[in-house]
Design a protein around this motif. Structure first.
Motif, short mmCIF file in Angstrom:
data_model
loop_
_atom_site.label_atom_id
_atom_site.label_comp_id
_atom_site.label_asym_id
_atom_site.label_seq_id
_atom_site.Cartn_x
_atom_site.Cartn_y
_atom_site.Cartn_z
N GLY A 143 -42.49 16.75 -61.74
CA GLY A 143 -41.31 17.00 -60.91
C GLY A 143 -40.11 16.19 -61.39
N PHE A 144 -39.02 16.41 -60.69
CA PHE A 144 -37.77 15.80 -61.10
C PHE A 144 -37.08 15.17 -59.90
CE2 PHE A 144 -38.66 18.96 -64.25
CZ PHE A 144 -38.25 18.38 -65.44
N SER A 145 -36.32 14.14 -60.17
CA SER A 145 -35.46 13.55 -59.16
C SER A 145 -34.08 13.42 -59.78
CB SER A 145 -35.99 12.18 -58.74
OG SER A 145 -35.09 11.56 -57.86
N ALA A 146 -33.12 14.11 -59.18
CA ALA A 146 -31.80 14.18 -59.80
C ALA A 146 -30.87 13.10 -59.24
CB ALA A 146 -31.18 15.55 -59.57
N VAL A 147 -30.11 12.52 -60.15
CA VAL A 147 -29.08 11.56 -59.77
C VAL A 147 -27.78 11.99 -60.43
CG1 VAL A 147 -28.34 9.15 -59.81
CG2 VAL A 147 -30.78 9.70 -59.67
N SER A 148 -26.73 12.03 -59.65
CA SER A 148 -25.42 12.38 -60.21
C SER A 148 -24.57 11.13 -60.37
CB SER A 148 -24.69 13.38 -59.29
OG SER A 148 -25.34 14.63 -59.33
N TYR A 149 -24.05 10.95 -61.55
CA TYR A 149 -23.19 9.81 -61.84
C TYR A 149 -21.76 10.31 -62.03
CZ TYR A 149 -27.75 7.79 -63.02
OH TYR A 149 -29.05 7.36 -62.99
N PRO A 150 -20.88 9.98 -61.14
CA PRO A 150 -19.49 10.38 -61.35
C PRO A 150 -18.92 9.66 -62.59
CG PRO A 150 -19.84 9.47 -59.14
CD PRO A 150 -21.05 9.17 -59.94
N THR A 151 -18.05 10.33 -63.27
CA THR A 151 -17.34 9.69 -64.37
C THR A 151 -15.85 9.73 -64.06
OG1 THR A 151 -17.00 11.75 -65.57
CG2 THR A 151 -19.05 10.55 -66.02
N ALA A 152 -15.11 9.16 -64.94
CA ALA A 152 -13.67 9.36 -64.85
C ALA A 152 -13.40 10.86 -64.99
CB ALA A 152 -12.96 8.60 -65.96
#
Lengths: 677, 369
Positions: free
Chosen positions: A211-220
């Motif tokens: 399975g997967f666990s998603a993380v979103s990292y904002p950038t500039a």
């Protein structure tokens, strides 16, 4: 609304509501037979989407089918009564396993039938149930469909669709957090005032155990998107993979934070670069990873790592065709001399010079020489990518130059014969394969120990082991490749869907070299394994095919071999580490270690043995076996000229005494002395 | 510096009068027009030293340069169907040195221009916000010397008083409100030289695209009256007389009185054929969009499968009767820089053209098989 036949079924079953098939929970149970949908108007839209065409449907019709035995099932709207309809019908079907609250794509189709009708064909085990859902992606008119059963079919390789919780533009399947598990990377973008910006990176981390666990990292807000390609690697050596965003007018390097919890530091180069394939590779072999991008309309560009967190932009020296035509760069050791070379698949209308492929041979001193013609690789086929791999397991890199268009010649399968390449397309299967694509990649998809090739036509060309290939149809196009369920079979990520390889019971080994002297990802390393079946090689690459970034590891299928006798990793530094008899069916990490290196030289030293010799003189090291070896006496007189037979020459006819052997290397002639008994 | 200053005196006098007459019709906002003298028509073009650092150095224009009023030897022209470039408006002019002229080379081929010929194209927007003013962004030159075409691009200053040579490419934001009251904002792309060359080439030889007889055989309101453009060029001394009278001429893509098929063909010719023709950037794809080839449905891509399955549900380049399944419609509707067509020259969708293409495709009977 629902049909007469539905009503009949409902009536027969006694209690089903009239709108039975309007949603998953009330899907009508069906068996083999023909069914009529009069209008696609059910409120539950089939999701996830299991076919091409996107997710803009607004209505669905639902059925559930249970296999009475081990069968192949054909679900199709390609029926005479549908074909007869004017204007032509356009249908789409999705096939799910799982429960209504958690549906997983099992199969699906848009257009495999005639015209725009659908045909899904899949195997089921006895008792296995699937939901069959039709949607109105293209239109809502009703039609008939049939479900038929047949004997299970066999395929060389099959895939199961799994939804991965990644957002944004899918571009990569690569381990981003150094846990040995390939992750899925999407680039989040937004459009403001008609300008596309990268705004973040979403990583669906593969979990231990699946399975997967998603993380979103904002950038500039970065005014560049990976519209043309993306590649990954640890540019700054901080232990976390960085990204190169290759857009239509510039290159952006996006650096992972020191803790791997974000991408906060970007460097957008404002030089005009019409990017195509991009790569990360240690171009000058100083142990620091550099970056490269093909330029569509100018000479190629690259970014040399200064080692201080900065990079210097260069244009020139690595493919200088004034008007570009550079599409598919790939960095691999083509001539087997221990340093990484570059091949460029090229394309251009109306200009054979610009469309002629290039082979930039690494001179070993940070310079490159274009030698495609010398190696019979100067083809002007219109190609956007070439698949490089040792297809015949003879220890050198062969290539399938994949046509994007047949207008200037077709696919070219070229066998590496040491100092030249031989066109072996005829009879290989690639002479009759008509699929075209901008993507051509090679991986061993069935773990039989031979590299397969994926290009156009939704087809994997399965390597038969003898430089011939057999088409294996799949239901999707090329994507990013990685082992997304850690089962040792290579999977393919396309959009938000992972195509999980079902495997065929072969063995495998996955090897992750880790550089210490060399760049951390060991990009450019040559990994060799020896098994009872022979030898296989892989090079670690950042950026193959055209657009995607695939796993940074060496994946080997072993077929039915139960052991690997030896693993050899030749790092870009020249350090060579070996591991004997590693465990198989798992991952082996090989850390670059100068203390256990079997050679510190960049190249294999030239060694003659035995000395003295009576007859056979063995020659090992990096030299050109196809060029004659010359033997001189101590007066400099040529006394023998011979072609190396495998790995030796015979000197039995020479009088006893000291002699000098001269062999040809890529750096010129090299002499060694030996004694004849 | 070589000065190509004067044409025969009688002609100069005549044209000066014409120009004066013409000027009175123009909506002038600047200073009163000066009297045209031979010196004022001294376009400066020295093959040894072009391109000049500034646009004004060529002396193509009289009065404030932003008014784009050409001197008499600089002739305005307009192709019947223009290239779409993010809704920018354009002024186009041609200039040639005294004593030389272009010759006819086929309806669908670029006129055979003499050395020293200069094509001038100024890109501007009206209704630019916040002031609702005109903003000229760039003036592109194609000039021919030593038998070859070369590029120059002049980027206008904010004061709209001068434009400076810049072939490195750049972006500039523009917000404008069009004639229909629609306000758009874009990042306008000023091309780098390599971008110019990508579209403007045959094999690798730089070439103009627009000035073909098929695109120029139309009436145009010159300062001294409405006249056929080719005839005007002959009158101006810019085109050798004796070209054929029956020119296979394109239609205006937005002329609703013309057959839809012809309007589509004209649009494809001007917007797509510079790549999708033999010897051009993308000749390896199957379409052939030039006016003299694109009457053939196969060349239009009708029922032709795309080489590149960039969107698998687009089963044909043009799927008869089904725009939603047509790669042409899909790519024209996209702003993704790796999907959109044309690849260069636009960042936003030309919706009116997309609508036309959809109507055209959907009107085709009998689906592809």
């Amino acid at each position: 609304m629902n049909k007469l036949s539905s009503l009949l079924i409902a009536g027969l079953m006694g209690s089903l509501p009239a709108l039975a098939q309007d949603n998953c929970a009330t899907a009508i149970p069906i068996t083999a037979g023909t069914y009529v949908i009069d209008t696609i108007d059910g409120p539950q839209v089939p999701l996830p989407v299991c076919a091409t065409g996107g997710n803009t449907a607004t209505r669905g019709e639902w059925y559930v089918y249970t296999a009475p035995a081990n069968v192949s099932v054909t679900v199709t709207s390609d029926l005479p009564e549908n074909v007869a309809v004017t204007p032509g019908l356009d249908t789409r079907v999705h096939v799910y396993t799982g429960s209504c609250g958690s549906l997983t794509c099992y199969d699906g189709d848009d257009d495999a039938g005639s015209d725009y009708l659908s045909l899904a064909l899949f195997n089921l085990q006895a008792g296995q149930s699937v939901y069959i859902a039709w949607d109105n992606r293209w239109e809502s008119r009703g039609f008939s469909f049939s479900v038929t059963e047949g004997p299970p079919f066999s395929e060389a390789v099959t895939f199961t669709n799994v939804t991965v919780p990644v957002t944004g533009t899918l571009r990569a399947a690569v381990d981003m957090n150094n846990d040995g598990l390939d992750d899925v990377v999407g680039i989040n973008t937004t459009t403001i005032d008609n300008v596309a910006y990268t705004t973040g990176v979403t990583i669906a981390y593969q979990q231990n155990g699946g399975g997967f666990s998603a993380v979103s990292y904002p950038t500039a807000q970065i005014p560049n998107t990976p519209s043309w390609s993306l590649c990954a690697g640890d540019l700054d050596g901080n232990g976390w993979n960085d990204l190169l965003i290759a857009g239509g007018s510039k290159v952006t390097l996006l650096f992972a934070d020191a803790d791997g919890n974000g991408f906060s530091n970007d460097t957008t180069y404002n030089q005009y670069v019409f990017c195509q394939r991009s790569n990360m590779v240690d171009i000058n072999n100083d142990g620091l990873l550099d970056a490269f991008s093909c330029h569509d309309v100018q000479p190629n560009v690259y970014f040399i790592n200064n080692g201080t967190g900065t990079f210097t932009f260069y244009q020139g020296g690595l493919g200088d065709t004034p008007n570009g035509g550079n599409y598919g760069s790939i960095w691999t050791d083509i001539d087997g001399d221990g340093d990484v070379d570059m091949f460029i698949a090229k394309c251009r209308g109306g200009n054979q010079v610009t469309s002629t492929d290039q082979f930039h041979r690494n001179n070993g001193d940070g310079t490159f020489t274009e030698v495609a013609a010398q190696y019979n690789l100067a083809n002007f086929t219109q190609t956007w990518s070439a698949a490089w791999g040792d297809f015949d397991n003879d220890g050198d890199m062969d290539v399938m130059v994949g046509a994007s268009s047949f207008s200037a010649g077709g696919h070219k399968l070229m066998r590496n014969d040491g100092n030249t390449f031989t066109d072996v397309t005829a009879g290989s299967g690639y002479d009759t394969f008509t699929g075209t694509n901008i993507e051509h990649i090679t991986h061993d998809f069935n773990n039989d120990g031979y590299l397969d090739i994926m290009g156009g036509g939704n087809t994997i060309m399965m390597n038969n082991g003898d430089m011939t290939f057999t088409p294996n149809p799949v239901s999707f196009d090329v994507g990013a490749v990685g082992d997304l369920d850690n089962d040792g079979y290579m999977d393919i990520q396309t959009g938000g869907t992972a195509r999980i390889n079902n495997g065929v019971g072969n063995n495998y080994i996955r090897i992750i070299p880790q550089g210490t002297v060399s760049n951390k990802n060991a990009i450019g390393a040559r990994v060799t394994i020896t098994t009872a079946s022979g030898t296989q090689i892989r090079d670690i690459r950042s950026g193959d095919g055209f657009r995607y970034m695939s796993y940074l590891a060496a994946h080997f299928g072993l077929g039915q071999d139960e052991e690997v006798l030896q693993v050899t990793v030749r790092f870009p530094s020249g350090i060579v580490n070996t591991i004997d008899n590693p465990s198989i069916n798992g991952t082996l990490t090989v850390v670059e270690d100068i203390n256990t290196s079997i050679t510190n030289a960049t190249k294999e030293p030239l060694v003659l043995f035995p000395v003295p010799t009576a007859d056979l003189l063995f020659i090992s090291g990096d030299y050109n076996v196809n060029q004659p070896v010359r033997v001189f006496d101590l007066n400099g007189k040529l006394v023998k000229q011979a072609v190396v037979n495998g790995n030796h020459i015979t000197v039995g006819g020479l009088a006893p005494g000291m002699y000098v052997v001269e062999v040809q290397t890529n750096d010129g002639p090299v002499q060694r002395s030996f004694a004849k008994e | 510096m070589l000065r190509h200053s004067v044409r025969p005196l009688a002609l100069i006098t005549l044209l000066a009068l014409v120009a004066l007459a013409a000027c009175t019709k123009e909506p002038l906002t600047g200073t009163p027009d000066e009297v045209i003298t031979p010196e004022a028509d001294a376009v400066v073009f020295d093959p040894a030293t072009v391109p000049y650092p500034t646009l004004s150095a060529y002396k193509f224009f009289k009065g404030p340069m932003a008014q784009q009023r050409p001197v008499v030897s600089v002739l305005p022209y307009e192709p019947i169907t223009p290239l779409f470039t993010d809704y920018a408006h354009k002024f186009r002019f041609v200039w040639m040195p005294p004593g030389v002229k272009a010759t006819y080379n086929g309806d669908g081929n670029i006129l055979d221009f003499p050395d020293g010929a200069v094509l001038i194209k100024t890109f501007y927007y009206d209704g630019v916000q916040p002031g609702n003013t005109r903003r000229i962004i760039e003036t592109r030159l194609l000039f021919k010397r030593f038998g070859q075409w070369e590029f120059a691009d002049y980027v206008w200053n904010a004061e709209q008083t001068e434009a400076y040579l810049d072939l490195n490419g750049s972006n500039t934001p523009v917000t404008w409100t069009d004639e229909n009251g629609v306000t758009r904002t874009i990042s306008y792309r000023i091309p780098a030289e390599a971008e110019c060359h990508t579209c403007h080439k045959v094999s690798d030889e730089a070439s103009p695209i627009g000035p073909k007889p098929q695109n120029m055989n139309s009436q145009y309101a010159f300062g001294d009256g409405v006249k056929n453009q080719l005839a005007k060029w002959v009158e101006q001394g810019y085109l050798q007389s004796g070209y054929p009278k029956n020119i296979n001429t394109v239609v205006a893509w937005d002329d609703m009185t013309k057959p839809l098929d012809d309007r589509v063909r004209a649009y494809l010719d001007m917007n797509c054929a510079h790549c999708h023709t033999d010897l051009r950037h993308c000749s390896y794809r199957p379409m052939r969009f030039a006016w003299n080839e694109n009457a053939d449905p196969v060349n239009q891509g009708v029922c032709v499968q795309p080489d590149d399955p960039i969107e698998p549900s687009m089963t044909y380049i043009v799927a008869r009767g089904n725009a939603a399944r047509s790669m042409m419609h899909f790519r024209m509707s996209s702003n993704d820089e790796a999907v959109r067509m044309p690849l260069m020259g636009r960042t936003i969708v030309h919706q009116e053209a997309v609508d036309m293409i959809a109507t055209w495709i959907n009107s085709m009977p009998v689906p592809c098989n």
